[in-house]
Design an enzyme around this catalytic site. Structure first.
Site, PDB file in Angstrom:
ATOM      1  N   GLU A  91       0.829  -1.123   0.007  1.00  0.00           N
ATOM      2  CA  GLU A  91      -0.084   0.033  -0.004  1.00  0.00           C
ATOM      3  C   GLU A  91       0.896   1.464   0.099  1.00  0.00           C
ATOM      4  O   GLU A  91       1.539   1.312   0.755  1.00  0.00           O
ATOM      5  CB  GLU A  91      -0.825   0.116   1.133  1.00  0.00           C
ATOM      6  CG  GLU A  91      -1.914   1.136   1.259  1.00  0.00           C
ATOM      7  CD  GLU A  91      -2.970   0.926   2.310  1.00  0.00           C
ATOM      8  OE1 GLU A  91      -3.901   2.159   2.483  1.00  0.00           O
ATOM      9  OE2 GLU A  91      -2.956   0.051   3.031  1.00  0.00           O
ATOM     10  N   LYS A 143      -8.602  -1.054   1.061  1.00  0.00           N
ATOM     11  CA  LYS A 143      -9.821  -1.720   2.012  1.00  0.00           C
ATOM     12  C   LYS A 143     -10.498  -2.679   1.394  1.00  0.00           C
ATOM     13  O   LYS A 143     -10.953  -2.498   0.039  1.00  0.00           O
ATOM     14  CB  LYS A 143     -10.597  -0.599   2.359  1.00  0.00           C
ATOM     15  CG  LYS A 143     -10.202   0.447   3.667  1.00  0.00           C
ATOM     16  CD  LYS A 143      -9.816  -0.507   4.573  1.00  0.00           C
ATOM     17  CE  LYS A 143      -9.109   0.110   5.989  1.00  0.00           C
ATOM     18  NZ  LYS A 143      -8.459  -0.727   6.525  1.00  0.00           N
TER      19      LYS A 143
END
Length: 672
Positions: free
Chosen positions: A293, A310
């Protein structure tokens, strides 16, 4: 007497750099080069695109301390102090600034002559390291428990290697101050020496597996399954009450074992390659990260990009089934809700510093597939008005919204209440801030933090109204699976190990008694006789005088502590249902030169034998740590009974399992 430079002189030093460079084409891997050139260097960094994704992870960088102007900067948020260590200088300079003020001042102080051979390289020298999660006290005004690690730690690097994975080239770069032309020859020597070293490197031979470990490696969840599920229910209650929409609730898995951090990282990057991986060796701290990420990227045109993740699902070895799982994740209502809330949060954070109207979402909720998991990822971009907004942009967005939830400030406070422990490096950001103004920072997930024998892995997930508690718990174990397996493989040589995590199932002993049945509180003066009775029971078990004081001294010491909290503290553990005391802990404050102030002595810790299976000793010791950190104690020491005393071996094993190491006749654990 020789004049000692004032720290502020360093803070406002300016420098214009030029570069000596060499570019070579070579089939050797970045792993082979790092092991050969920086494998034993202290400190050292490797920002490692171990998974190559077109347009995302073209570059890897590695280097260490050395070269003109280089230094280490370690930040303590509780003291608002930065310790600056330069080669050949001792002790470190102490600067009273926040890390963000420091980086803003230093960014403005550096200039780099525009050189064509550096044009395409985004990192051109500068700061490499991490921001820890507890910096939220600066960026969000939400107080934090002190971390046991530095809150930020950076190398200022002027000599490094840049790997262009698209073109298959290695750039060897040495910066030197333009005003000190004599240093250009030294820089050229460094470049040519490393070029020769690289060209001589042969691919590393396969490493033979380690000898099998004699016993299973015992991993432990900070909050076991029952406790974590209760906290998820509390999150859902806060969401139903309208206090928040989404809470990133995290946990921690720890283990005590001997390990070589670089060997561990090499296994981790093979097991779980990722575009924003990193290995940092910073003093006694090593960070092995396989993060997928991106937190923030700012390019030379001041375009800002963040890519929150997410939504997570496991990969499957059968292609059709794997494709079905990915599509199911893309359409999953709960995962999309998580993702959308964080996209909205990050748009808001960027909107505070970017040009009006420039913030947009070029990619919303697309699937990125890695070796072990599928992820639901969005991309948000904006444009900064000027270079002076680079550091404020970090402040506006930190911690990354995917690790907090929304709305950010209120949710951070809820997280602190539930997690009851600092996150440290986990949930922060690792990467670089280049002297040219560009930066690239990851989100610290899928990461192992090593300090001595103590290893920790943070893991968490977003709780929203649609969350299923059991599924959320299984997701945090999924996210930690590859780091855990990397540790086991590094220790045992077993590439497909079985994993044992204490607290991961309903029958774990630490969860045998619900938390609500046992209450922990600070003792008062009225508790002094009860504490002495508990100490007398402990002495009977040990067969003689205790490690710190006898019952007569106990009355005086505990009474004084109960009256004057400046002397220390005592804790009481009660069985609420039975109405009886089942454990005590007494810690006194002492002063010593070696601790540069006050530290703590754990005078006594006792748990009723009927309740020891519930791990209440660990709970008491964790409460002692919280109280000690709140007082700013850097460490806790404890004396143990002689080896021939009953139960001595058990006590030694208990304290060693909790991270206490020998310190003369005592055991010691660092807290700050």
């Amino acid at each position: 007497m020789e004049d000692v430079p004032h720290p502020s002189n360093f803070l406002f030093e300016t420098a214009t750099y030029r570069a000596v460079t060499s570019t070579i084409s070579c089939a050797v891997t970045s792993e082979d080069v790092f092991v050969r050139l920086f494998g034993s260097a202290q400190p050292a960094f490797w920002l490692d695109s171990s998974m190559l994704v077109p347009g995302v992870s073209r570059w890897s960088f590695m280097g260490g301390l050395g070269g003109p102007g280089s230094y280490l900067a370690s930040y303590d948020a509780s003291r608002q102090e930065i310790a600056i260590a330069r080669d050949g200088e001792a002790p470190p300079k102490i600067i009273s600034k926040s890390i963000f003020e420091f980086l803003a001042i230093r960014r403005a102080a550096y200039k780099l002559q525009d050189q064509a051979d550096l044009r395409d390289i985004p990192f051109k020298g500068g700061h490499v390291g991490y921001f820890g999660y507890e910096l939220k006290s600066l960026t969000c005004g939400v107080s934090s428990r002190p971390s046991k690690y530095p809150d930020a730690f950076f190398i200022f690097c002027t000599r490094f290697l840049a790997f262009d994975h698209e073109d298959g080239r290695i750039h060897i770069v040495a910066l030197y101050p333009e005003a000190e032309t004599a240093l250009s020859d030294e820089a050229a020597l460094w470049v040519s020496k490393n070029e020769r070293e690289i060209l001589r490197i042969e691919p590393a031979a396969a490493v033979a597996p380690s000898a099998p470990h004699a016993a299973p490696i015992q991993f432990k969840l900070r909050q076991g399954r029952v406790r974590y599920l209760k906290n998820i229910e509390k999150c859902l209650s806060e969401i139903r009450a309208g206090e928040t929409y989404e809470i990133c609730l995290t946990n921690e898995i720890t283990v005590e074992t001997e390990i070589e951090p670089l060997d561990l990282y090499l296994i981790l990057r093979r097991r779980n390659p990722a575009p924003y991986s990193a290995f940092l060796r910073l003093g006694d701290i090593c960070v092995a990260s396989s993060s997928p990420e991106r937190f923030l990227r700012i390019d030379r045109d001041l375009i800002v990009e963040t890519k929150p993740i997410k939504g997570t699902a496991p990969r499957h070895e059968v292609p059709n089934e794997d494709q079905r799982i990915a599509e199911e994740l893309r359409l999953d209502e709960k995962s999309r809700a998580e993702n959308l809330m964080i996209v909205d949060l990050m748009r808001n954070d960027l909107g505070r510093v970017c040009r009006i109207g420039s913030v947009h979402v070029p990619s919303l909720m697309h699937i990125e597939s890695y070796k072990t998991v599928h992820q639901l990822v969005s991309t948000i971009r904006g444009e900064l008005p000027s270079p002076d907004d680079i550091i404020p942009c970090i402040c506006a967005c930190f911690p990354g919204g995917s690790m907090t939830g929304a709305p950010k400030i209120r949710t951070l406070k809820i997280i602190d209440e539930l997690e009851e422990s600092p996150r440290g490096v986990y949930s922060g950001a690792i990467g670089y801030l280049s002297v040219c103004g560009e930066l690239d920072l990851n989100i610290v997930i899928r990461t192992i933090i090593c300090r001595g024998r103590h290893l920790s892995i943070g893991c968490g997930g977003a709780i929203v109204a649609l969350s299923d508690p059991a599924a959320e718990f299984e997701e945090i174990l999924l996210k930690a699976r590859q780091p855990i397996r990397a540790i086991v493989e590094a220790v045992t040589g077993d590439a497909d190990p079985s994993i044992e995590i204490h607290g991961a199932d309903d029958n774990a002993s630490e969860e045998a008694v619900p938390d609500s049945a046992h209450r922990l509180r600070l003792a008062t003066f009225q508790d002094r006789n009860t504490i002495v009775q508990c100490v007398e029971t402990l002495l009977t078990e040990l067969g003689g005088p205790g490690p710190q004081f006898d019952p007569q001294t106990a009355l005086s010491v505990t009474g004084q502590i109960a009256v004057d909290s400046r002397l220390g503290f005592a804790l009481i553990m009660e069985d609420v249902r039975a109405g009886e005391v089942i454990g005590i802990a007494v810690a006194s404050q002492v002063a010593a030169v070696r601790a540069s102030g006050q530290y703590g002595i754990l005078q006594e810790l006792w748990v009723d034998p009927r309740h020891r299976s519930a791990q209440n000793g660990r709970r008491l010791l964790a409460a002692v740590d919280r109280q000690a950190r709140a007082r700013g104690w850097p460490m806790i020491e404890v004396s143990l009974p002689l080896a021939n005393r009953p139960g001595a071996e058990r006590l030694v094993a208990f304290y060693e399992s909790m991270g206490f190491t020998p310190a003369g006749e005592r055991r010691r654990r660092r807290l700050l």
